[in-house]
Design a protein around this motif. Structure first.
Motif, short mmCIF file in Angstrom:
data_model
loop_
_atom_site.label_atom_id
_atom_site.label_comp_id
_atom_site.label_asym_id
_atom_site.label_seq_id
_atom_site.Cartn_x
_atom_site.Cartn_y
_atom_site.Cartn_z
N ILE A 84 4.29 -10.31 -26.60
CA ILE A 84 5.51 -10.83 -27.22
C ILE A 84 6.40 -11.48 -26.17
CG2 ILE A 84 7.65 -10.17 -28.38
CD1 ILE A 84 6.03 -8.06 -29.90
N ARG A 85 6.58 -10.81 -25.02
CA ARG A 85 7.42 -11.37 -23.96
C ARG A 85 6.84 -12.67 -23.41
NH1 ARG A 85 7.61 -5.92 -22.38
NH2 ARG A 85 6.04 -6.35 -20.77
N ALA A 86 5.50 -12.73 -23.37
CA ALA A 86 4.86 -13.94 -22.84
C ALA A 86 4.82 -15.07 -23.86
CB ALA A 86 3.44 -13.61 -22.38
N GLY A 87 5.22 -14.80 -25.09
CA GLY A 87 5.21 -15.84 -26.11
C GLY A 87 3.86 -16.09 -26.74
N ASN A 88 2.91 -15.16 -26.53
CA ASN A 88 1.56 -15.37 -27.06
C ASN A 88 1.49 -15.20 -28.57
OD1 ASN A 88 0.67 -15.77 -24.43
ND2 ASN A 88 0.12 -13.63 -24.14
N GLY A 90 3.96 -16.28 -30.65
CA GLY A 90 4.84 -17.25 -31.28
C GLY A 90 6.31 -16.95 -31.07
N LYS A 91 7.12 -17.72 -31.76
CA LYS A 91 8.57 -17.58 -31.65
C LYS A 91 9.04 -16.33 -32.40
CE LYS A 91 9.27 -22.55 -31.13
NZ LYS A 91 9.93 -23.76 -31.68
N THR A 98 6.09 -11.77 -36.63
CA THR A 98 6.68 -10.86 -37.60
C THR A 98 5.64 -9.87 -38.13
OG1 THR A 98 8.27 -12.57 -38.24
CG2 THR A 98 7.93 -10.72 -39.77
N LYS A 99 4.44 -10.36 -38.39
CA LYS A 99 3.38 -9.49 -38.88
C LYS A 99 2.98 -8.46 -37.83
CE LYS A 99 -1.32 -9.65 -40.76
NZ LYS A 99 -2.47 -10.54 -41.12
N ALA A 100 2.97 -8.87 -36.55
CA ALA A 100 2.54 -7.97 -35.48
C ALA A 100 3.52 -6.82 -35.25
CB ALA A 100 2.33 -8.75 -34.19
N VAL A 101 4.81 -7.10 -35.42
CA VAL A 101 5.83 -6.08 -35.11
C VAL A 101 6.30 -5.32 -36.34
CG1 VAL A 101 6.62 -7.40 -33.12
CG2 VAL A 101 7.73 -7.72 -35.34
N SER A 102 5.82 -5.69 -37.53
CA SER A 102 6.32 -5.06 -38.75
C SER A 102 5.50 -3.87 -39.20
CB SER A 102 6.36 -6.10 -39.88
OG SER A 102 5.05 -6.58 -40.16
N LYS A 103 4.41 -3.55 -38.51
CA LYS A 103 3.57 -2.44 -38.93
C LYS A 103 2.93 -1.79 -37.71
CE LYS A 103 -0.43 -5.44 -39.69
NZ LYS A 103 -1.47 -5.88 -40.65
N PRO A 104 2.49 -0.55 -37.83
CA PRO A 104 1.85 0.14 -36.69
C PRO A 104 0.52 -0.51 -36.31
CG PRO A 104 2.53 1.70 -38.39
CD PRO A 104 2.64 0.34 -38.99
N ILE A 105 0.16 -0.36 -35.07
CA ILE A 105 -1.15 -0.81 -34.60
C ILE A 105 -2.23 0.11 -35.17
CG2 ILE A 105 -2.61 -1.07 -32.55
CD1 ILE A 105 -0.15 -1.86 -30.98
N THR A 106 -3.31 -0.47 -35.62
CA THR A 106 -4.43 0.32 -36.14
C THR A 106 -5.62 0.16 -35.22
OG1 THR A 106 -5.13 -1.52 -37.56
CG2 THR A 106 -3.65 0.13 -38.52
N PHE A 107 -6.52 1.14 -35.26
CA PHE A 107 -7.71 1.15 -34.41
C PHE A 107 -8.96 1.19 -35.30
CE2 PHE A 107 -4.29 2.84 -31.91
CZ PHE A 107 -4.50 2.32 -30.64
N ARG A 108 -9.91 0.34 -34.96
CA ARG A 108 -11.18 0.34 -35.68
C ARG A 108 -11.92 1.65 -35.45
NH1 ARG A 108 -14.30 -2.33 -33.11
NH2 ARG A 108 -13.01 -2.97 -31.35
#
Length: 275
Positions: A84-88, A90-91, A98-108
Motif C-alpha cells: 500500500i505504501r509503495a502504491g502497488n 493503486g490510489k 479498497t478491496k484489499a483493506v476492507s477484509k481480512p487476509i485469507t490463506f489457501r
C-alpha cells in the motif's frame, strides 16, 4: 547475501498424507488469526499472540507451530501495508486498494508454512529430513536436489524454511546466507539480446537460432491437442505433468546457450583486459 534453495521431498504415501493434512490444519486457524488481527487493528506480533496463542494450543497445534502461524499472519499484513505504501495497490480510493483493506487476509489450504530448526532438521549425508506434522514428527523423509543445491544447503543454510505443496508434491524452500563474491571491474562488455526467432544474439555476432525451439513448440502443440481430444484420466494426468514444461523450456534453453557461450565471454573479457 540471502538466497533460497528449493528441494523436492520424496515421501512415502503415509508421510505425504501427514504433510498434506498438516498444511491444511495450520492454514485453517491462520485464517481465524487473520480475522482476529483485522478486528483488533492488526496489532504487533506479541500483542496478537496474547489474543490467539491459547486458542491455537487448544486446537492441538504445537508451541512452535502456533507461533509460526501467528508470525505468518503478521508478516502477511506487513507485506500488505508495504504494498500500500509503495502504491502497488493503486490510489487510496481505487477499487483494488479498497478491496484489499476492507477484509481480512485469507490463506489457501495449501499455503506455505514456515519451519525453524526445531521443527525441521536436515540430514545432508543421507539426504533426508525430519519434520514436524500434526500426526507427529516423521523422520527419514527423502529429498532430491542437484549437487550444487546440496552443497549450498550444507554450507550456507541458515534460518527458516517454508514448506509448500505444488501439484501434489512438497518442496521445502530453505534460506541460505551466502557470502557475497568479491567485486571486480570488467575490462569490457558483451550484450545479449533474448528473443523468439533467435533465442540469444550476442554483440559479437553469435546467434542461437530459434528453429529448434519453434519445432519443439509445434511438437508440444500437437501432443497437447492429441491428449485433449482423448479426454481420458491418463490423458489428463499427462497434460498436468506437462503443464510447466513448455513454459520453462525457452528460459532454460536460453540459459544453456549463455552457459555454452560463457567461455567465449570470459575469453573476450580477457582480450579486452589485456588490450
Amino acid at each position: 547475501m540471502k538466497i533460497v534453495t528449493q528441494v523436492k521431498l520424496m515421501p512415502e504415501a503415509d508421510q505425504a498424507a501427514a504433510l498434506r493434512s498438516t498444511l491444511r490444519t495450520v492454514n485453517e486457524p491462520a485464517c481465524w488469526v487473520s480475522e482476529v488481527a483485522f478486528a483488533n487493528g492488526v496489532p504487533r506480533e506479541y500483542e496478537l499472540r496474547k489474543h490467539t496463542y491459547a486458542h491455537l494450543k487448544a486446537e492441538g497445534l504445537g508451541a512452535q507451530a502456533a507461533q509460526h502461524v501467528i508470525k505468518k499472519v503478521r508478516d502477511a499484513y506487513t507485506t500488505l501495508h508495504a504494498n500500500i505504501r509503495a502504491g502497488n495497490l493503486g490510489k487510496p480510493k481505487s477499487k483494488r486498494r479498497t478491496k484489499a483493506v476492507s477484509k481480512p487476509i485469507t490463506f489457501r489450504p495449501t499455503a506455505a508454512q514456515p519451519y525453524d530448526d526445531r521443527c525441521l532438521s536436515w540430514q545432508y549425508d543421507a539426504q533426508t529430513v525430519s519434520i514436524w506434522t500434526t500426526a507427529g514428527r516423521i523422520k527419514n523423509v527423502r529429498f532430491a536436489c542437484s549437487t550444487d543445491a546440496l552443497r549450498t544447503l550444507r554450507e550456507y543454510r541458515k534460518g527458516e524454511a517454508d514448506l509448500i505443496e505444488r501439484d501434489g508434491d512438497f518442496y521445502p524452500i530453505a534460506t541460505c546466507d551466502v557470502v557475497e563474491a568479491e567485486t571486480y571491474e570488467p575490462g569490457g562488455f558483451i550484450g545479449v539480446d533474448l528473443g523468439i526467432v533467435n533465442v540469444a544474439t550476442t554483440s559479437t555476432g553469435y546467434m542461437a537460432a530459434g528453429r529448434g525451439l519453434n519445432r519443439y513448440r509445434k511438437r508440444q502443440l500437437a501432443l497437447r491437442a492429441k491428449l485433449q481430444t482423448k479426454r481420458t484420466k491418463s490423458a489428463k494426468r499427462r497434460l498436468k505433468e506437462r503443464s510447466r514444461r513448455e513454459l520453462k523450456f525457452p528460459p532454460d534453453l536460453g540459459q544453456r546457450v549463455l552457459t555454452l557461450q560463457g567461455r567465449s565471454l570470459v575469453v573476450a573479457w580477457l582480450v579486452f583486459r589485456v588490450g
